[in-house]
Design a protein around this motif. Structure first.
Motif, PDB file in Angstrom:
ATOM      1  N   GLU A   1       0.851  -1.190   0.000  1.00 34.08           N
ATOM      2  CA  GLU A   1       0.000   0.000   0.000  1.00 34.08           C
ATOM      3  C   GLU A   1       0.889   1.242   0.000  1.00 34.08           C
TER       4      GLU A   1
ATOM      5  N   VAL B   1      -9.437   3.816  -4.519  1.00 40.72           N
ATOM      6  CA  VAL B   1      -9.093   3.109  -5.751  1.00 40.72           C
ATOM      7  C   VAL B   1     -10.203   3.314  -6.770  1.00 40.72           C
TER       8      VAL B   1
ATOM      9  N   GLU C   1      -9.598   2.108 -10.162  1.00 42.30           N
ATOM     10  CA  GLU C   1      -9.477   1.019 -11.121  1.00 42.30           C
ATOM     11  C   GLU C   1      -8.359   0.064 -10.707  1.00 42.30           C
ATOM     12  N   THR C   2      -8.563  -1.217 -10.976  1.00 41.53           N
ATOM     13  CA  THR C   2      -7.528  -2.239 -10.784  1.00 41.53           C
ATOM     14  C   THR C   2      -7.120  -2.732 -12.160  1.00 41.53           C
TER      15      THR C   2
ATOM     16  N   TYR D   1      -1.209  -7.201  -9.795  1.00 41.58           N
ATOM     17  CA  TYR D   1      -2.292  -6.254 -10.058  1.00 41.58           C
ATOM     18  C   TYR D   1      -1.944  -4.928  -9.392  1.00 41.58           C
TER      19      TYR D   1
ATOM     20  N   ASP E   1      -3.585  -1.038  -8.270  1.00 43.23           N
ATOM     21  CA  ASP E   1      -4.767  -0.207  -8.053  1.00 43.23           C
ATOM     22  C   ASP E   1      -4.343   1.233  -8.276  1.00 43.23           C
TER      23      ASP E   1
ATOM     24  N   ASP F   1      -5.682   5.528  -8.559  1.00 41.28           N
ATOM     25  CA  ASP F   1      -6.702   6.476  -8.128  1.00 41.28           C
ATOM     26  C   ASP F   1      -7.304   7.181  -9.347  1.00 41.28           C
TER      27      ASP F   1
END
Length: 69
Positions: A15, A21, A23-24, A32, A34, A36
């Motif tokens: 993190e 978030v 979109e991933t 993966y 994430d 903003d």
């Protein structure tokens, strides 16, 4: 930055910020990210972390800027 490891799923969560978030995105089969609303990195998930990211070998080193004389 916070690093969380989930032993039951062998997943690491890095993190970088606490922003929401939007979109991933799948970077590869086991990674993966994430992002903003502005496209900035919020966190990264690494599946199969022991083999994918060599999790037991994590180290941290802060390097200072050297001043040239």
């Amino acid at each position: 930055m916070k690093i969380k490891y989930f032993n039951d799923t062998d997943t690491a969560l890095l993190e970088f910020t606490e922003k929401l978030v939007k979109e991933t995105r799948e970077i590869s089969e086991n990674i993966y990210i994430d992002i903003d609303e502005k496209g900035n990195l919020v966190s990264m998930t690494i599946e199969h972390a022991k083999t994918t990211a060599h999790l037991p070998d994590i180290s941290y080193q802060q390097l200072e800027k050297k001043v040239l004389a």
